[in-house]
Every structure is written in C-alpha cells, then in structure tokens.
Motif scaffolding. Structure first.
Motif, PDB file in Angstrom:
ATOM      1  N   ALA A  67      36.193  37.768  59.164  1.00  0.00           N
ATOM      2  CA  ALA A  67      36.480  36.720  58.175  1.00  0.00           C
ATOM      3  C   ALA A  67      37.882  36.890  57.607  1.00  0.00           C
ATOM      4  CB  ALA A  67      35.443  36.762  57.057  1.00  0.00           C
ATOM      5  N   VAL A  68      38.259  38.131  57.302  1.00  0.00           N
ATOM      6  CA  VAL A  68      39.609  38.395  56.789  1.00  0.00           C
ATOM      7  C   VAL A  68      40.644  38.028  57.840  1.00  0.00           C
ATOM      8  CG1 VAL A  68      41.179  40.234  56.061  1.00  0.00           C
ATOM      9  CG2 VAL A  68      38.867  40.136  55.129  1.00  0.00           C
ATOM     10  N   ARG A  69      40.410  38.395  59.080  1.00  0.00           N
ATOM     11  CA  ARG A  69      41.351  38.038  60.158  1.00  0.00           C
ATOM     12  C   ARG A  69      41.486  36.527  60.296  1.00  0.00           C
ATOM     13  NH1 ARG A  69      39.518  42.125  64.979  1.00  0.00           N
ATOM     14  NH2 ARG A  69      40.430  43.992  64.084  1.00  0.00           N
ATOM     15  N   THR A  70      40.372  35.820  60.235  1.00  0.00           N
ATOM     16  CA  THR A  70      40.402  34.367  60.371  1.00  0.00           C
ATOM     17  C   THR A  70      41.167  33.736  59.219  1.00  0.00           C
ATOM     18  OG1 THR A  70      38.304  34.393  61.557  1.00  0.00           O
ATOM     19  CG2 THR A  70      38.972  32.298  60.590  1.00  0.00           C
ATOM     20  N   VAL A  71      40.910  34.199  58.005  1.00  0.00           N
ATOM     21  CA  VAL A  71      41.624  33.660  56.843  1.00  0.00           C
ATOM     22  C   VAL A  71      43.115  33.927  56.968  1.00  0.00           C
ATOM     23  CG1 VAL A  71      41.965  33.949  54.350  1.00  0.00           C
ATOM     24  CG2 VAL A  71      39.668  33.723  55.272  1.00  0.00           C
ATOM     25  N   LYS A  72      43.480  35.140  57.372  1.00  0.00           N
ATOM     26  CA  LYS A  72      44.906  35.455  57.526  1.00  0.00           C
ATOM     27  C   LYS A  72      45.547  34.579  58.600  1.00  0.00           C
ATOM     28  CE  LYS A  72      44.962  40.197  55.893  1.00  0.00           C
ATOM     29  NZ  LYS A  72      45.150  41.605  56.256  1.00  0.00           N
ATOM     30  N   ARG A  73      44.808  34.344  59.665  1.00  0.00           N
ATOM     31  CA  ARG A  73      45.342  33.547  60.758  1.00  0.00           C
ATOM     32  C   ARG A  73      45.506  32.086  60.349  1.00  0.00           C
ATOM     33  NH1 ARG A  73      41.582  34.429  64.518  1.00  0.00           N
ATOM     34  NH2 ARG A  73      40.578  32.434  64.255  1.00  0.00           N
ATOM     35  N   LEU A  74      44.575  31.556  59.589  1.00  0.00           N
ATOM     36  CA  LEU A  74      44.582  30.144  59.226  1.00  0.00           C
ATOM     37  C   LEU A  74      45.242  29.851  57.882  1.00  0.00           C
ATOM     38  CD1 LEU A  74      40.951  29.213  60.320  1.00  0.00           C
ATOM     39  CD2 LEU A  74      43.081  28.887  61.597  1.00  0.00           C
ATOM     40  N   ASN A  75      45.420  30.858  57.069  1.00  0.00           N
ATOM     41  CA  ASN A  75      45.891  30.661  55.703  1.00  0.00           C
ATOM     42  C   ASN A  75      47.395  30.467  55.660  1.00  0.00           C
ATOM     43  OD1 ASN A  75      46.049  30.526  52.972  1.00  0.00           O
ATOM     44  ND2 ASN A  75      45.554  32.669  52.604  1.00  0.00           N
ATOM     45  N   ASP A  76      47.817  29.500  54.839  1.00  0.00           N
ATOM     46  CA  ASP A  76      49.249  29.301  54.639  1.00  0.00           C
ATOM     47  C   ASP A  76      49.728  29.955  53.349  1.00  0.00           C
ATOM     48  OD1 ASP A  76      48.165  27.678  52.735  1.00  0.00           O
ATOM     49  OD2 ASP A  76      49.142  25.841  53.416  1.00  0.00           O
ATOM     50  N   GLY A  77      48.843  30.663  52.656  1.00  0.00           N
ATOM     51  CA  GLY A  77      49.209  31.397  51.455  1.00  0.00           C
ATOM     52  C   GLY A  77      48.937  30.641  50.171  1.00  0.00           C
ATOM     53  N   THR A  78      48.474  29.402  50.236  1.00  0.00           N
ATOM     54  CA  THR A  78      48.265  28.623  49.015  1.00  0.00           C
ATOM     55  C   THR A  78      46.796  28.517  48.621  1.00  0.00           C
ATOM     56  OG1 THR A  78      48.172  26.595  50.306  1.00  0.00           O
ATOM     57  CG2 THR A  78      50.308  27.232  49.408  1.00  0.00           C
ATOM     58  N   THR A  79      45.898  29.064  49.402  1.00  0.00           N
ATOM     59  CA  THR A  79      44.473  28.924  49.126  1.00  0.00           C
ATOM     60  C   THR A  79      44.013  29.821  47.981  1.00  0.00           C
ATOM     61  OG1 THR A  79      44.131  28.446  51.440  1.00  0.00           O
ATOM     62  CG2 THR A  79      42.186  29.002  50.179  1.00  0.00           C
ATOM     63  N   TYR A  80      44.605  31.007  47.836  1.00  0.00           N
ATOM     64  CA  TYR A  80      44.166  31.973  46.842  1.00  0.00           C
ATOM     65  C   TYR A  80      44.866  31.782  45.517  1.00  0.00           C
ATOM     66  CZ  TYR A  80      42.151  34.366  50.789  1.00  0.00           C
ATOM     67  OH  TYR A  80      41.423  34.667  51.894  1.00  0.00           O
ATOM     68  N   SER A  81      44.153  32.083  44.444  1.00  0.00           N
ATOM     69  CA  SER A  81      44.770  32.047  43.121  1.00  0.00           C
ATOM     70  C   SER A  81      45.659  33.275  42.961  1.00  0.00           C
ATOM     71  CB  SER A  81      43.682  32.042  42.046  1.00  0.00           C
ATOM     72  OG  SER A  81      43.063  33.308  41.990  1.00  0.00           O
ATOM     73  N   PRO A  82      46.596  33.253  42.003  1.00  0.00           N
ATOM     74  CA  PRO A  82      47.470  34.423  41.797  1.00  0.00           C
ATOM     75  C   PRO A  82      46.686  35.689  41.471  1.00  0.00           C
ATOM     76  CG  PRO A  82      48.302  32.522  40.590  1.00  0.00           C
ATOM     77  CD  PRO A  82      46.968  32.137  41.165  1.00  0.00           C
ATOM     78  N   VAL A  83      45.556  35.563  40.763  1.00  0.00           N
ATOM     79  CA  VAL A  83      44.750  36.747  40.437  1.00  0.00           C
ATOM     80  C   VAL A  83      44.193  37.369  41.704  1.00  0.00           C
ATOM     81  CG1 VAL A  83      42.670  37.546  39.255  1.00  0.00           C
ATOM     82  CG2 VAL A  83      44.177  35.874  38.153  1.00  0.00           C
ATOM     83  N   GLU A  84      43.660  36.538  42.594  1.00  0.00           N
ATOM     84  CA  GLU A  84      43.110  37.057  43.849  1.00  0.00           C
ATOM     85  C   GLU A  84      44.211  37.611  44.741  1.00  0.00           C
ATOM     86  OE1 GLU A  84      39.365  34.549  45.181  1.00  0.00           O
ATOM     87  OE2 GLU A  84      41.025  33.259  44.551  1.00  0.00           O
ATOM     88  N   ALA A  85      45.374  37.021  44.724  1.00  0.00           N
ATOM     89  CA  ALA A  85      46.471  37.481  45.567  1.00  0.00           C
ATOM     90  C   ALA A  85      46.954  38.859  45.136  1.00  0.00           C
ATOM     91  CB  ALA A  85      47.628  36.488  45.520  1.00  0.00           C
TER      92      ALA A  85
END
Length: 122
Positions: A33-51
């Motif tokens: 799941a982490v790999r998939t999110v990293k592969r598909l994520n453009d960096g705007t999905t997570y809030s600053p707290v989660e980042a």
C-alpha cells in the motif's frame, strides 16, 4: 489490493515462521500500500501533519508480531517497561524479586532484538 495479493503469493515461500503468517500478511499488505501510494501520489494528498510523521508504518505491525512470539513473562516485562515502570515498580507489580525482573527484562530485550533483526541472529 491486487498488488498486495500478488506480493503475498510471490513471497509465500520466503515465510520462515508459519505462526507469524497473519503478521507477515499485514506487513506485506502495508508495504505494498505504501509503495502504491508513493508511486501514484503527487504529494498533495496528505495533510502537513501526516507529511511530518517520520515513523515507519510497518513498525507497528512488526512490533505486535514480535511481541506475540515472545513468552508471557517476557511480554509482561517489556509491556510494563513501555508503560514507564522502572524495575522496582515492575517487581512490585509482578510480585517478583528485583533480580528476577532484571534478568527477565535482559532476556526479553535480547529475544525481542533477535526476533526484530532475524538476519543478525543467523
């Protein structure tokens, strides 16, 4: 989900501890799941707290899996230590001599470390 199922199927032969199957499946699923999110994520999905959260999400899965494989006395002393009790307080809580608590804690740490880093023990 398909990526996780494929990873589980492909990696099944590498599972060394059948008793740890469910923990291993959770670990593989989280990793995929982490790999998939990293592969598909453009960096705007997570809030600053989660980042800003730096811990590895797999650690929680591994810690529970390793604790489940420890003996009850070892699991008890490690849990009490995690709750912040010192050795004297653990001895009082468990109704054991202080020396017994110290030796149990030492052995529990060693067993936990061997299970956490299996390649180092080999």
């Amino acid at each position: 989900m398909q990526e996780a199922l494929l990873a589980i199927y492909r990696g099944l032969r590498t599972l060394r501890e059948p008793a740890a199957f469910f923990g291993w499946v959770r670990s593989v699923t989280v990793r995929e799941a982490v790999r998939t999110v990293k592969r598909l994520n453009d960096g705007t999905t997570y809030s600053p707290v989660e980042a800003r959260h730096d811990s590895n999400p797999l650690d929680r899965v591994h810690i529970n899996d390793v604790l489940e494989r420890l003996s009850t006395p070892h699991r008890e002393v490690l849990t009490l230590r995690a709750w912040g009790l010192n050795e004297e307080e653990m001895a009082e809580t468990l109704h054991l001599p202080l020396g017994t608590v110290r030796s149990r804690l030492h052995r529990a740490r060693r067993c936990f470390e061997e299970a956490w880093y299996p390649s180092a023990a080999a």
